[in-house]
Design a protein around this motif. Structure first.
Motif, mmCIF file in Angstrom:
data_model
loop_
_atom_site.group_PDB
_atom_site.id
_atom_site.type_symbol
_atom_site.label_atom_id
_atom_site.label_comp_id
_atom_site.label_asym_id
_atom_site.label_seq_id
_atom_site.Cartn_x
_atom_site.Cartn_y
_atom_site.Cartn_z
ATOM 1 N N PRO A 165 109.774 32.947 35.557
ATOM 2 C CA PRO A 165 108.722 33.918 35.233
ATOM 3 C C PRO A 165 109.242 35.336 35.366
ATOM 4 C CG PRO A 165 107.980 32.272 36.838
ATOM 5 C CD PRO A 165 109.474 32.202 36.779
ATOM 6 N N ARG A 166 108.627 36.233 34.677
ATOM 7 C CA ARG A 166 108.998 37.635 34.796
ATOM 8 C C ARG A 166 108.676 38.127 36.201
ATOM 9 N NH1 ARG A 166 110.156 39.480 29.718
ATOM 10 N NH2 ARG A 166 109.151 38.343 27.986
ATOM 11 N N GLY A 167 109.718 38.566 36.908
ATOM 12 C CA GLY A 167 109.541 39.106 38.241
ATOM 13 C C GLY A 167 109.486 38.077 39.344
ATOM 14 N N TYR A 168 109.718 36.810 39.030
ATOM 15 C CA TYR A 168 109.648 35.755 40.024
ATOM 16 C C TYR A 168 110.880 34.868 39.966
ATOM 17 C CZ TYR A 168 104.743 37.048 40.509
ATOM 18 O OH TYR A 168 103.574 37.729 40.722
ATOM 19 N N VAL A 169 111.071 34.112 41.034
ATOM 20 C CA VAL A 169 112.164 33.160 41.096
ATOM 21 C C VAL A 169 111.841 31.963 40.210
ATOM 22 C CG1 VAL A 169 113.500 31.656 42.606
ATOM 23 C CG2 VAL A 169 112.761 33.897 43.416
ATOM 24 N N GLY A 170 112.841 31.486 39.516
ATOM 25 C CA GLY A 170 112.640 30.343 38.656
ATOM 26 C C GLY A 170 112.329 29.079 39.435
ATOM 27 N N MET A 171 111.565 28.207 38.817
ATOM 28 C CA MET A 171 111.204 26.945 39.427
ATOM 29 C C MET A 171 110.828 25.943 38.346
ATOM 30 S SD MET A 171 107.427 27.795 40.986
ATOM 31 C CE MET A 171 107.168 26.091 41.459
ATOM 32 N N TYR A 172 110.655 24.712 38.753
ATOM 33 C CA TYR A 172 110.253 23.671 37.828
ATOM 34 C C TYR A 172 108.738 23.585 37.759
ATOM 35 C CZ TYR A 172 115.062 22.034 37.511
ATOM 36 O OH TYR A 172 116.409 21.936 37.270
ATOM 37 N N TYR A 173 108.226 23.460 36.543
ATOM 38 C CA TYR A 173 106.798 23.341 36.307
ATOM 39 C C TYR A 173 106.501 22.015 35.632
ATOM 40 C CZ TYR A 173 106.373 28.347 37.305
ATOM 41 O OH TYR A 173 106.403 29.580 37.905
ATOM 42 N N TRP A 174 105.318 21.517 35.904
ATOM 43 C CA TRP A 174 104.860 20.261 35.319
ATOM 44 C C TRP A 174 103.568 20.473 34.552
ATOM 45 C CZ3 TRP A 174 107.594 15.804 35.402
ATOM 46 C CH2 TRP A 174 108.611 15.673 36.356
ATOM 47 N N GLY A 175 103.458 19.776 33.436
ATOM 48 C CA GLY A 175 102.185 19.714 32.756
ATOM 49 C C GLY A 175 101.296 18.684 33.411
ATOM 50 N N LYS A 176 100.060 18.613 32.973
ATOM 51 C CA LYS A 176 99.115 17.668 33.546
ATOM 52 C C LYS A 176 99.234 16.267 32.959
ATOM 53 C CE LYS A 176 95.671 21.122 34.850
ATOM 54 N NZ LYS A 176 94.265 21.564 34.706
ATOM 55 N N GLY A 177 99.964 16.133 31.878
ATOM 56 C CA GLY A 177 100.214 14.836 31.294
ATOM 57 C C GLY A 177 99.335 14.529 30.099
ATOM 58 N N THR A 178 99.842 13.676 29.245
ATOM 59 C CA THR A 178 99.084 13.175 28.106
ATOM 60 C C THR A 178 99.300 11.667 28.026
ATOM 61 O OG1 THR A 178 98.662 13.435 25.720
ATOM 62 C CG2 THR A 178 100.953 13.619 26.450
ATOM 63 N N LEU A 179 98.233 10.938 27.837
ATOM 64 C CA LEU A 179 98.291 9.482 27.879
ATOM 65 C C LEU A 179 98.714 8.913 26.538
ATOM 66 C CD1 LEU A 179 97.761 6.790 29.358
ATOM 67 C CD2 LEU A 179 95.381 6.964 28.608
ATOM 68 N N VAL A 180 99.703 8.043 26.592
ATOM 69 C CA VAL A 180 100.150 7.297 25.426
ATOM 70 C C VAL A 180 99.884 5.824 25.685
ATOM 71 C CG1 VAL A 180 102.143 6.576 24.051
ATOM 72 C CG2 VAL A 180 101.913 8.967 24.770
#
Length: 120
Positions: free
Chosen positions: A101-116
Protein backbone atom coordinates in the motif's frame (compact mmCIF):
# COMPACT_ATOMS: atom_id res chain seq x y z
CA UNK A 1 -7.50 0.43 2.71
CA UNK A 2 -6.82 -2.50 0.40
CA UNK A 3 -9.15 -5.28 -0.55
CA UNK A 4 -9.40 -8.14 -2.99
CA UNK A 5 -12.75 -9.07 -4.48
CA UNK A 6 -13.27 -12.34 -6.31
CA UNK A 7 -15.98 -13.03 -8.84
CA UNK A 8 -16.93 -15.64 -11.39
CA UNK A 9 -17.69 -18.62 -9.22
CA UNK A 10 -20.82 -20.66 -9.64
CA UNK A 11 -22.27 -24.02 -10.50
CA UNK A 12 -20.96 -25.82 -13.55
CA UNK A 13 -21.23 -29.32 -14.93
CA UNK A 14 -18.17 -31.56 -15.05
CA UNK A 15 -16.14 -30.80 -18.13
CA UNK A 16 -17.28 -27.21 -18.20
CA UNK A 17 -15.37 -24.01 -17.71
CA UNK A 18 -15.36 -21.00 -15.42
CA UNK A 19 -13.31 -17.85 -15.36
CA UNK A 20 -12.54 -16.35 -11.98
CA UNK A 21 -11.49 -12.76 -11.52
CA UNK A 22 -9.93 -11.01 -8.58
CA UNK A 23 -9.60 -7.26 -8.52
CA UNK A 24 -7.46 -5.43 -6.01
CA UNK A 25 -8.54 -1.98 -5.00
CA UNK A 26 -7.56 0.68 -2.54
CA UNK A 27 -4.48 2.73 -1.87
CA UNK A 28 -2.09 0.48 -3.76
CA UNK A 29 1.47 1.32 -4.62
CA UNK A 30 2.35 -1.97 -6.25
CA UNK A 31 1.43 -5.63 -6.32
CA UNK A 32 3.97 -8.40 -6.36
CA UNK A 33 2.88 -12.02 -6.68
CA UNK A 34 -0.79 -12.91 -7.01
CA UNK A 35 -2.32 -16.32 -6.66
CA UNK A 36 -5.35 -18.50 -6.33
CA UNK A 37 -5.95 -20.90 -3.48
CA UNK A 38 -8.86 -23.17 -2.77
CA UNK A 39 -10.37 -24.91 0.20
CA UNK A 40 -12.70 -27.85 -0.11
CA UNK A 41 -14.90 -29.04 2.75
CA UNK A 42 -12.83 -30.83 5.36
CA UNK A 43 -9.55 -29.97 3.70
CA UNK A 44 -6.82 -27.42 4.19
CA UNK A 45 -6.50 -24.40 1.97
CA UNK A 46 -4.14 -25.23 -0.87
CA UNK A 47 -2.35 -23.36 -3.59
CA UNK A 48 -3.82 -23.68 -7.07
CA UNK A 49 -1.65 -21.32 -9.08
CA UNK A 50 0.31 -18.14 -8.71
CA UNK A 51 1.89 -15.57 -10.95
CA UNK A 52 4.71 -13.13 -10.35
CA UNK A 53 4.67 -9.48 -11.23
CA UNK A 54 6.74 -10.39 -14.29
CA UNK A 55 4.26 -12.99 -15.47
CA UNK A 56 5.99 -16.20 -14.43
CA UNK A 57 3.41 -18.83 -13.50
CA UNK A 58 3.29 -21.82 -11.23
CA UNK A 59 0.61 -24.51 -11.02
CA UNK A 60 -0.01 -27.46 -8.80
CA UNK A 61 0.18 -30.74 -10.69
CA UNK A 62 -3.52 -31.49 -10.36
CA UNK A 63 -4.56 -28.47 -12.44
CA UNK A 64 -1.76 -28.34 -14.98
CA UNK A 65 -3.13 -28.35 -18.49
CA UNK A 66 -6.60 -27.40 -17.31
CA UNK A 67 -6.22 -24.08 -15.48
CA UNK A 68 -4.52 -20.92 -16.64
CA UNK A 69 -3.60 -17.98 -14.44
CA UNK A 70 -3.09 -14.53 -15.90
CA UNK A 71 -2.96 -10.98 -14.69
CA UNK A 72 -3.70 -7.52 -15.97
CA UNK A 73 -1.43 -5.18 -14.08
CA UNK A 74 -3.17 -2.10 -15.41
CA UNK A 75 -6.39 -3.30 -13.79
CA UNK A 76 -4.77 -4.82 -10.69
CA UNK A 77 -6.61 -7.99 -11.56
CA UNK A 78 -5.69 -11.66 -11.64
CA UNK A 79 -7.70 -14.28 -13.50
CA UNK A 80 -8.05 -18.01 -13.31
CA UNK A 81 -9.41 -19.71 -16.39
CA UNK A 82 -10.61 -23.15 -15.38
CA UNK A 83 -11.33 -25.68 -18.10
CA UNK A 84 -12.26 -29.36 -17.97
CA UNK A 85 -13.56 -28.93 -14.47
CA UNK A 86 -13.94 -31.99 -12.28
CA UNK A 87 -16.14 -32.55 -9.23
CA UNK A 88 -13.02 -32.63 -7.08
CA UNK A 89 -12.37 -29.02 -8.10
CA UNK A 90 -15.35 -28.03 -5.98
CA UNK A 91 -14.12 -25.59 -3.36
CA UNK A 92 -14.12 -22.02 -2.24
CA UNK A 93 -11.49 -20.26 -4.30
CA UNK A 94 -9.55 -17.46 -2.65
CA UNK A 95 -7.47 -14.76 -4.22
CA UNK A 96 -4.18 -13.84 -2.58
CA UNK A 97 -1.80 -11.04 -3.37
CA UNK A 98 1.31 -9.46 -1.94
CA UNK A 99 0.43 -5.79 -1.99
CA UNK A 100 2.43 -2.74 -1.01
CA UNK A 101 0.00 0.00 0.00
CA UNK A 102 1.03 3.58 -0.45
CA UNK A 103 2.83 4.61 2.72
CA UNK A 104 2.61 1.19 4.36
CA UNK A 105 4.62 -1.99 4.64
CA UNK A 106 3.72 -4.64 2.13
CA UNK A 107 1.77 -7.67 3.22
CA UNK A 108 -0.34 -10.50 1.91
CA UNK A 109 -4.05 -9.91 1.43
CA UNK A 110 -6.86 -12.38 0.99
CA UNK A 111 -10.18 -12.10 -0.72
CA UNK A 112 -13.32 -13.45 0.88
CA UNK A 113 -13.59 -16.27 -1.63
CA UNK A 114 -15.91 -17.36 -4.39
CA UNK A 115 -17.60 -20.75 -4.44
CA UNK A 116 -17.06 -23.09 -7.35
CA UNK A 117 -19.30 -26.14 -7.48
CA UNK A 118 -18.77 -28.78 -10.15
CA UNK A 119 -21.54 -31.30 -10.55
CA UNK A 120 -21.12 -34.77 -11.98
Amino acid sequence: QVQLVESGGGLVQAGGSLRLSCAASGNIFSINAMGWYRQAPGKQRELVADITSGGSTNYVDFVKGRFTIARDNAKNTVYLQMNSLKPEDTAVYYCNAEIIPRGYVGMYYWGKGTLVTVSS
